[in-house]
Write an enzyme that holds these catalytic residues in place. Structure first.
Site, PDB file in Angstrom:
ATOM      1  CE1 TYR A 108      -4.381  -1.552   0.801  1.00 56.98           C
ATOM      2  CE2 TYR A 108      -2.999  -2.972   1.805  1.00 56.98           C
ATOM      3  CZ  TYR A 108      -4.207  -2.617   1.438  1.00 56.98           C
ATOM      4  OH  TYR A 108      -5.209  -3.452   1.426  1.00 56.98           O
ATOM      5  CE1 TYR A 147      -2.137  -7.007   3.671  1.00 55.66           C
ATOM      6  CE2 TYR A 147      -2.899  -6.717   1.458  1.00 55.66           C
ATOM      7  CZ  TYR A 147      -3.094  -6.330   2.691  1.00 55.66           C
ATOM      8  OH  TYR A 147      -4.287  -5.706   3.071  1.00 55.66           O
ATOM      9  NE  ARG A 157      -7.204  -9.830   4.731  1.00 57.10           N
ATOM     10  CZ  ARG A 157      -8.161  -8.943   4.390  1.00 57.10           C
ATOM     11  NH1 ARG A 157      -7.867  -7.641   4.530  1.00 57.10           N
ATOM     12  NH2 ARG A 157      -9.439  -9.314   3.960  1.00 57.10           N
TER      13      ARG A 157
END
Lengths: 242, 201
Positions: A108, A147, A157
Site C-alpha cells: 500500500y 500480502y 490477506r
C-alpha cells in the site's frame, strides 16, 4: 421535513462478529455491552450528498490517476463494475463510492505500510466515483497482490479491494471488501472469516465477467453492493388523525 | 416452499483496515494532492458565513486496554444551527454537515471543528436535544460503530435516545464536557470501564 420512512433495522446476523479472537486486533476493539437499538431518526435517515464535490476525470481510473495520466501502473489490468442497490432492490443513484487497494505486489502507498514489496511509482491505490442514474459504477484498476500481515504467525490477506459506500442516509454507511473469484487465500483469511455465514461472505466475492472484458486490454469483475433500505407501508406517514 | 421474498440482503461489512486513510483521507496517508478536492476535510463550505456557534470538540478513541488508538477514523453528520439537515432547501448554504477526521498519529487525539447543531423535531413531533452523529472505523472494528455527541450545556432531559439508556450513568458517555468557550472534550471508549453507548439505529 419530508418523511421517507425509517430505515429497515440492520440484520446483524449477516455481518461479522465484532469480537473475533481469530482476528486479534478485534479483541480489544469490540464493545462488550449490547448496542442500543431504536428506530431510525432524521439523523440517520438524512445524509451527506456530494454534488458540490468536483471529481476529477481520472478519479475512477487507478491505472492512471496517481501520475495524472502520465504513465500506467504495473499489473494485470481489470475493470471492476457493478450496481449499488438497496434492500428493496432499488438502484441507488448519485451515490459516492470510494475504493483503496494494494499495488500488484501487495504493497500500500501508506506511510505505515513497511512490507518489502516495492512501491510502484505509477500507482497510488485509491479511486472514487458517483453512481449513475441506474446505480451503476465502474473502476479501471490493476489486480491487487496478496500480502502477509501480522496476526497469527503466517497470515495472508487474499487479493481484495476496500470499498467505502454512501447511500443517501448516514445510517446506510458501509465499508466492505471485494474479493476475487477463485482466490484460495479467502478460505484461510481470519478477516474474511469474521463473517460467520458463508453465503454472506460469498456475496463479497466478485466473479470474472467476460461480458465487460475488453479484448486485448482488460478483464472484468462484477461486484454488486446492497445497502439498507427504508420501510414504508400503507399504514405509515399518513396525515394526523387518519 | 413458501413464496419468495423479492427483497435483497445488505452486503456484509468488513473492517476498514489499517490503510483506510489512503482511500478516505489521502493527505493524512501521506498522499497529499491525490485528488483536486478531498472529501470531508471540513463541514464548512464557507466558515465565515456559517450560522450559529463554531465549536471545537477534542477527544480520543480508547481501546479496551485504555490505549488511545492512533489509527481511528471518524465521520460526523449533523443538522445546522437551525436544526435543518443539509440537503433541505432551508438549510444553511455555508454548511455541509459532514466531516471526516482522524486520530493524530502521534497524540491519538482528534479535533472536530463544526457548528453547534440545533434541535429538531423527528417523527411524531418528538424533539431531540442537539447532537452530532458519529461513525467510527479502524483496523479491528469489523462493522462501523455509531454513536452520538450531545452537549453538557444543553437541555438533554427529554431526548428520546438518551432516555432509552437504562443505566443512567452511561448517558454521560454520550455527552461532551465543556472545557472553554466553544471548546468541548468527547472521548470514545470502545470496551470495558466507561464503555461508550454504541447505537443500532
Amino acid at each position: 421535513m419530508t418523511d421517507h420512512g425509517p430505515l429497515i433495522p440492520r440484520n446483524r446476523a449477516i455481518h461479522p462478529e465484532p469480537y473475533d479472537p481469530g482476528y486479534k486486533t478485534s479483541v480489544a476493539r469490540s464493545p462488550f455491552l449490547p448496542l442500543l437499538s431504536m428506530e431510525s431518526t432524521p439523523s440517520e435517515e438524512t445524509g451527506p450528498r456530494f454534488g458540490h464535490t468536483k471529481l476529477g476525470a481520472l478519479d475512477n481510473n487507478l491505472i492512471l490517476n496517481w501520475t495524472k495520466g502520465a504513465a500506467p501502473a504495473v499489473g494485470e489490468r481489470i475493470l471492476v463494475h457493478g450496481r449499488l442497490l438497496d434492500e428493496m432492490n432499488r438502484p441507488i443513484p448519485n451515490a459516492l463510492i470510494e475504493i483503496w487497494q494494494a499495488n500488484a505486489g501487495g504493497r500500500y502507498r501508506h506511510k505505515k505500510d513497511t512490507y518489502f514489496a516495492p512501491l510502484d511509482p505509477n500507482f497510488g491505490g485509491c479511486g472514487r466515483t458517483i453512481t449513475d442514474e441506474n446505480g451503476y459504477y465502474e473502476f479501471l484498476t490493476i489486480r491487487p497482490g496478496a500480502y502477509p500481515w501480522p496476526n497469527r504467525a503466517n497470515d495472508w490477506r487474499p487479493m481484495h479491494i476496500h470499498f467505502s459506500i454512501f447511500g443517501h442516509s448516514f445510517g446506510q454507511r458501509l465499508i466492505s471488501q471485494m474479493y476475487f473469484e477463485g482466490d484460495p487465500l479467502i478460505n484461510h483469511c481470519p478477516i474474511a472469516a469474521t463473517i460467520k455465514d458463508r453465503s454472506q461472505l460469498d456475496r463479497l466475492v466478485a466473479p470474472l465477467d467476460f461480458s465487460k472484458s475488453r479484448p486485448l486490454d482488460f478483464l472484468a469483475y462484477k461486484f454488486d453492493i446492497v445497502l439498507r433500505g427504508r420501510r414504508q407501508t400503507m399504514f405509515e406517514n399518513k396525515l394526523e388523525g387518519m | 416452499m413458501v413464496q419468495k421474498l423479492e427483497t435483497l440482503i445488505e452486503s456484509a461489512s468488513q473492517t476498514a483496515g489499517p490503510y483506510v486513510h489512503i482511500g478516505l483521507m489521502p493527505t493524512y496517508a501521506g498522499n497529499a494532492g491525490y485528488y483536486d478536492e478531498e472529501i470531508g476535510t471540513t463541514p464548512f463550505l464557507d466558515e465565515s458565513k456559517a450560522k450559529g456557534e463554531i465549536v471545537e470538540i477534542v477527544g480520543s478513541v480508547f481501546d479496551g486496554t485504555g490505549w488511545a488508538m492512533r489509527d481511528a477514523l471518524i465521520e460526523s453528520w449533523q443538522c445546522d444551527a437551525g436544526g435543518v439537515f443539509p440537503g433541505d432547501k432551508s438549510a444553511d448554504p455555508a454548511f455541509t454537515g459532514h466531516c471526516r477526521f482522524a486520530a493524530d498519529a502521534e497524540s491519538g487525539e482528534f479535533t472536530l471543528r463544526t457548528v453547534k447543531p440545533g434541535s429538531y423535531q423527528g417523527r411524531g413531533g418528538v424533539e431531540s436535544a442537539p447532537h452530532i452523529s458519529l461513525w467510527v472505523v479502524a483496523r479491528g472494528i469489523n462493522i462501523g460503530l455509531n454513536t452520538r455527541i450531545y452537549f453538557e450545556d444543553e437541555d438533554n432531559a427529554n431526548d428520546p435516545l438518551l432516555n432509552r439508556v437504562e443505566q443512567r450513568p452511561r448517558v454521560n458517555t454520550l455527552i461532551a464536557k465543556k472545557t472553554g468557550n466553544g471548546k468541548y472534550r468527547f472521548d470514545i471508549r470502545l470496551q470495558g470501564e466507561g464503555e461508550t453507548v454504541f447505537l443500532d439505529i
